[in-house]
Motif scaffolding. Structure first.
Motif, PDB file in Angstrom:
ATOM      1  N   GLU A  54      27.662  44.925  40.197  1.00  0.00           N
ATOM      2  CA  GLU A  54      26.959  43.695  39.808  1.00  0.00           C
ATOM      3  C   GLU A  54      27.608  43.032  38.598  1.00  0.00           C
ATOM      4  O   GLU A  54      27.625  41.805  38.508  1.00  0.00           O
ATOM      5  CB  GLU A  54      25.477  43.979  39.533  1.00  0.00           C
ATOM      6  N   ILE A  55      28.124  43.824  37.685  1.00  0.00           N
ATOM      7  CA  ILE A  55      28.785  43.247  36.503  1.00  0.00           C
ATOM      8  C   ILE A  55      30.029  42.478  36.940  1.00  0.00           C
ATOM      9  O   ILE A  55      30.263  41.357  36.480  1.00  0.00           O
ATOM     10  CB  ILE A  55      29.120  44.348  35.477  1.00  0.00           C
ATOM     11  N   ASP A  56      30.811  43.065  37.829  1.00  0.00           N
ATOM     12  CA  ASP A  56      32.002  42.377  38.343  1.00  0.00           C
ATOM     13  C   ASP A  56      31.603  41.080  39.047  1.00  0.00           C
ATOM     14  O   ASP A  56      32.208  40.028  38.813  1.00  0.00           O
ATOM     15  CB  ASP A  56      32.756  43.259  39.339  1.00  0.00           C
ATOM     16  N   ARG A  57      30.606  41.154  39.895  1.00  0.00           N
ATOM     17  CA  ARG A  57      30.170  39.957  40.637  1.00  0.00           C
ATOM     18  C   ARG A  57      29.655  38.868  39.686  1.00  0.00           C
ATOM     19  O   ARG A  57      29.935  37.683  39.891  1.00  0.00           O
ATOM     20  CB  ARG A  57      29.116  40.325  41.672  1.00  0.00           C
ATOM     21  N   GLU A  58      28.948  39.272  38.653  1.00  0.00           N
ATOM     22  CA  GLU A  58      28.449  38.290  37.678  1.00  0.00           C
ATOM     23  C   GLU A  58      29.604  37.637  36.914  1.00  0.00           C
ATOM     24  O   GLU A  58      29.607  36.430  36.691  1.00  0.00           O
ATOM     25  CB  GLU A  58      27.469  38.959  36.706  1.00  0.00           C
ATOM     26  N   GLN A  59      30.588  38.420  36.546  1.00  0.00           N
ATOM     27  CA  GLN A  59      31.725  37.859  35.812  1.00  0.00           C
ATOM     28  C   GLN A  59      32.564  36.941  36.701  1.00  0.00           C
ATOM     29  O   GLN A  59      33.085  35.924  36.237  1.00  0.00           O
ATOM     30  CB  GLN A  59      32.577  38.973  35.202  1.00  0.00           C
ATOM     31  N   LEU A  60      32.676  37.259  37.966  1.00  0.00           N
ATOM     32  CA  LEU A  60      33.361  36.366  38.903  1.00  0.00           C
ATOM     33  C   LEU A  60      32.594  35.054  39.045  1.00  0.00           C
ATOM     34  O   LEU A  60      33.184  33.969  39.083  1.00  0.00           O
ATOM     35  CB  LEU A  60      33.513  37.028  40.271  1.00  0.00           C
ATOM     36  N   ARG A  61      31.265  35.144  39.112  1.00  0.00           N
ATOM     37  CA  ARG A  61      30.430  33.946  39.206  1.00  0.00           C
ATOM     38  C   ARG A  61      30.609  33.071  37.967  1.00  0.00           C
ATOM     39  O   ARG A  61      30.766  31.846  38.069  1.00  0.00           O
ATOM     40  CB  ARG A  61      28.951  34.333  39.361  1.00  0.00           C
ATOM     41  N   LEU A  62      30.631  33.694  36.787  1.00  0.00           N
ATOM     42  CA  LEU A  62      30.796  32.939  35.544  1.00  0.00           C
ATOM     43  C   LEU A  62      32.182  32.284  35.470  1.00  0.00           C
ATOM     44  O   LEU A  62      32.304  31.148  34.997  1.00  0.00           O
ATOM     45  CB  LEU A  62      30.560  33.845  34.336  1.00  0.00           C
ATOM     46  N   ALA A  63      33.208  32.989  35.924  1.00  0.00           N
ATOM     47  CA  ALA A  63      34.555  32.411  35.937  1.00  0.00           C
ATOM     48  C   ALA A  63      34.603  31.205  36.874  1.00  0.00           C
ATOM     49  O   ALA A  63      35.194  30.172  36.545  1.00  0.00           O
ATOM     50  CB  ALA A  63      35.582  33.462  36.354  1.00  0.00           C
ATOM     51  N   ARG A  69      33.083  23.590  36.212  1.00  0.00           N
ATOM     52  CA  ARG A  69      32.582  22.698  35.152  1.00  0.00           C
ATOM     53  C   ARG A  69      33.729  21.891  34.542  1.00  0.00           C
ATOM     54  O   ARG A  69      33.646  20.660  34.405  1.00  0.00           O
ATOM     55  CB  ARG A  69      31.881  23.512  34.069  1.00  0.00           C
ATOM     56  N   LEU A  70      34.807  22.567  34.192  1.00  0.00           N
ATOM     57  CA  LEU A  70      35.939  21.885  33.569  1.00  0.00           C
ATOM     58  C   LEU A  70      36.608  20.900  34.525  1.00  0.00           C
ATOM     59  O   LEU A  70      37.016  19.813  34.119  1.00  0.00           O
ATOM     60  CB  LEU A  70      36.959  22.913  33.080  1.00  0.00           C
ATOM     61  N   ILE A  71      36.699  21.277  35.773  1.00  0.00           N
ATOM     62  CA  ILE A  71      37.320  20.408  36.776  1.00  0.00           C
ATOM     63  C   ILE A  71      36.507  19.131  36.955  1.00  0.00           C
ATOM     64  O   ILE A  71      37.053  18.030  36.989  1.00  0.00           O
ATOM     65  CB  ILE A  71      37.500  21.178  38.106  1.00  0.00           C
ATOM     66  N   VAL A  72      35.191  19.262  37.034  1.00  0.00           N
ATOM     67  CA  VAL A  72      34.323  18.083  37.184  1.00  0.00           C
ATOM     68  C   VAL A  72      34.379  17.209  35.941  1.00  0.00           C
ATOM     69  O   VAL A  72      34.514  15.985  36.034  1.00  0.00           O
ATOM     70  CB  VAL A  72      32.863  18.503  37.477  1.00  0.00           C
ATOM     71  N   GLY A 152      41.277  43.752  27.512  1.00  0.00           N
ATOM     72  CA  GLY A 152      40.035  42.996  27.568  1.00  0.00           C
ATOM     73  C   GLY A 152      39.092  43.588  28.586  1.00  0.00           C
ATOM     74  O   GLY A 152      39.462  44.427  29.390  1.00  0.00           O
ATOM     75  N   ALA A 153      37.887  43.160  28.519  1.00  0.00           N
ATOM     76  CA  ALA A 153      36.882  43.585  29.493  1.00  0.00           C
ATOM     77  C   ALA A 153      36.695  42.476  30.506  1.00  0.00           C
ATOM     78  O   ALA A 153      37.203  41.361  30.327  1.00  0.00           O
ATOM     79  CB  ALA A 153      35.565  43.878  28.773  1.00  0.00           C
ATOM     80  N   ASN A 154      35.965  42.771  31.561  1.00  0.00           N
ATOM     81  CA  ASN A 154      35.771  41.752  32.580  1.00  0.00           C
ATOM     82  C   ASN A 154      34.979  40.550  32.072  1.00  0.00           C
ATOM     83  O   ASN A 154      34.964  39.516  32.721  1.00  0.00           O
ATOM     84  CB  ASN A 154      35.159  42.331  33.854  1.00  0.00           C
ATOM     85  N   VAL A 155      34.349  40.655  30.910  1.00  0.00           N
ATOM     86  CA  VAL A 155      33.670  39.485  30.348  1.00  0.00           C
ATOM     87  C   VAL A 155      34.677  38.412  29.935  1.00  0.00           C
ATOM     88  O   VAL A 155      34.294  37.280  29.660  1.00  0.00           O
ATOM     89  CB  VAL A 155      32.769  39.860  29.141  1.00  0.00           C
ATOM     90  N   ALA A 156      35.962  38.766  29.907  1.00  0.00           N
ATOM     91  CA  ALA A 156      36.994  37.807  29.539  1.00  0.00           C
ATOM     92  C   ALA A 156      37.486  36.986  30.735  1.00  0.00           C
ATOM     93  O   ALA A 156      38.290  36.083  30.568  1.00  0.00           O
ATOM     94  CB  ALA A 156      38.173  38.531  28.888  1.00  0.00           C
ATOM     95  N   TRP A 157      37.017  37.293  31.940  1.00  0.00           N
ATOM     96  CA  TRP A 157      37.505  36.583  33.124  1.00  0.00           C
ATOM     97  C   TRP A 157      37.245  35.090  33.027  1.00  0.00           C
ATOM     98  O   TRP A 157      38.108  34.284  33.378  1.00  0.00           O
ATOM     99  CB  TRP A 157      36.884  37.154  34.387  1.00  0.00           C
ATOM    100  N   SER A 158      36.082  34.689  32.563  1.00  0.00           N
ATOM    101  CA  SER A 158      35.793  33.250  32.448  1.00  0.00           C
ATOM    102  C   SER A 158      36.670  32.608  31.374  1.00  0.00           C
ATOM    103  O   SER A 158      37.060  31.442  31.508  1.00  0.00           O
ATOM    104  CB  SER A 158      34.316  32.994  32.176  1.00  0.00           C
ATOM    105  N   ARG A 162      39.070  29.510  32.043  1.00  0.00           N
ATOM    106  CA  ARG A 162      39.033  28.311  31.191  1.00  0.00           C
ATOM    107  C   ARG A 162      40.430  27.977  30.683  1.00  0.00           C
ATOM    108  O   ARG A 162      40.865  26.826  30.715  1.00  0.00           O
ATOM    109  CB  ARG A 162      38.064  28.506  30.027  1.00  0.00           C
ATOM    110  N   TRP A 163      41.150  28.983  30.209  1.00  0.00           N
ATOM    111  CA  TRP A 163      42.497  28.763  29.686  1.00  0.00           C
ATOM    112  C   TRP A 163      43.399  28.161  30.762  1.00  0.00           C
ATOM    113  O   TRP A 163      44.136  27.213  30.506  1.00  0.00           O
ATOM    114  CB  TRP A 163      43.081  30.083  29.176  1.00  0.00           C
ATOM    115  N   LEU A 164      43.343  28.716  31.962  1.00  0.00           N
ATOM    116  CA  LEU A 164      44.176  28.207  33.059  1.00  0.00           C
ATOM    117  C   LEU A 164      43.835  26.762  33.414  1.00  0.00           C
ATOM    118  O   LEU A 164      44.726  25.927  33.600  1.00  0.00           O
ATOM    119  CB  LEU A 164      43.997  29.062  34.308  1.00  0.00           C
ATOM    120  N   ILE A 165      42.558  26.472  33.542  1.00  0.00           N
ATOM    121  CA  ILE A 165      42.150  25.117  33.946  1.00  0.00           C
ATOM    122  C   ILE A 165      42.528  24.110  32.858  1.00  0.00           C
ATOM    123  O   ILE A 165      43.130  23.075  33.143  1.00  0.00           O
ATOM    124  CB  ILE A 165      40.641  25.055  34.258  1.00  0.00           C
ATOM    125  N   GLU A 166      42.192  24.426  31.610  1.00  0.00           N
ATOM    126  CA  GLU A 166      42.469  23.481  30.519  1.00  0.00           C
ATOM    127  C   GLU A 166      43.966  23.286  30.273  1.00  0.00           C
ATOM    128  O   GLU A 166      44.421  22.165  30.111  1.00  0.00           O
ATOM    129  CB  GLU A 166      41.817  23.966  29.220  1.00  0.00           C
TER     130      GLU A 166
END
Length: 172
Positions: A54-63, A69-72, A152-158, A162-166
């Motif tokens: 569930e932690i992995d799935r949540e971090q993927l959702r946040l990413a 958000r950034l794209i829009v 890093g931990a999976n909390v860094a996925w988002s 963000r870094w890639l998109i920006e």
């Protein structure tokens, strides 16, 4: 009468040149893009023993949310709803294994482009975040960018998304 018409000519010329300049500087319409949910590709030693949780799935959702958000907000893209995709690879979160089938799915949804985000787990503390953008009609790969997250931990996925998109997608 001629004198009055002569006075109006500069005004008409100014208005015409202003209209032409405005038309030239008008932004192109946003590109319709299908941003699919980020997927996990696990190459770590524990991948055979520890399934995504569930932690992995949540971090993927946040990413995914951060990328969308950034794209829009950029105004350069218009998101196409991907929730209606019925392809088995899309439902299973395995678009990264289907050799570009995301482009066809995006085209069927009315998009011009498809975007697939992939988090590659190398070890439990080393990750790579990648995006792949394809032309929805031809399937041609248009752009691939990646960033590595070390120690890093999976909390860094988002943060990686963000870094890639920006800096890569919107920075081009």
């Amino acid at each position: 009468m001629r004198y009055t018409a002569f006075l109006h000519v500069p005004g008409f010329l100014f208005a015409a040149s202003l209209a032409a300049a405005t038309a030239q500087t008008a932004a192109p319409p946003p590109v319709k893009i299908a941003v699919f949910p980020f997927e996990l590709e696990d190459f770590s030693a524990g991948a055979a023993y520890v399934q995504p949780d569930e932690i992995d799935r949540e971090q993927l959702r946040l990413a995914t949310e951060e990328a969308r958000r950034l794209i829009v907000e950029s105004g350069r893209y218009q998101l196409v709803d991907v929730s209606a995709a019925n392809e088995p690879a899309a439902k299973a979160g395995k678009l990264h294994d289907c050799d570009g089938c995301d482009a066809k799915i995006a085209a069927d949804l009315g998009a011009d482009r498809s975007m697939l985000g992939i988090v590659t787990r190398v070890t439990r503390t080393e990750y790579a975040v990648t995006y792949k953008i394809r032309d929805a009609n031809s399937g041609k790969l248009l752009d691939v960018k990646q960033t590595d997250l070390r120690m890093g931990a999976n909390v860094a996925w988002s943060r990686g998304a963000r870094w890639l998109i920006e800096r890569r997608l919107l920075g081009q």
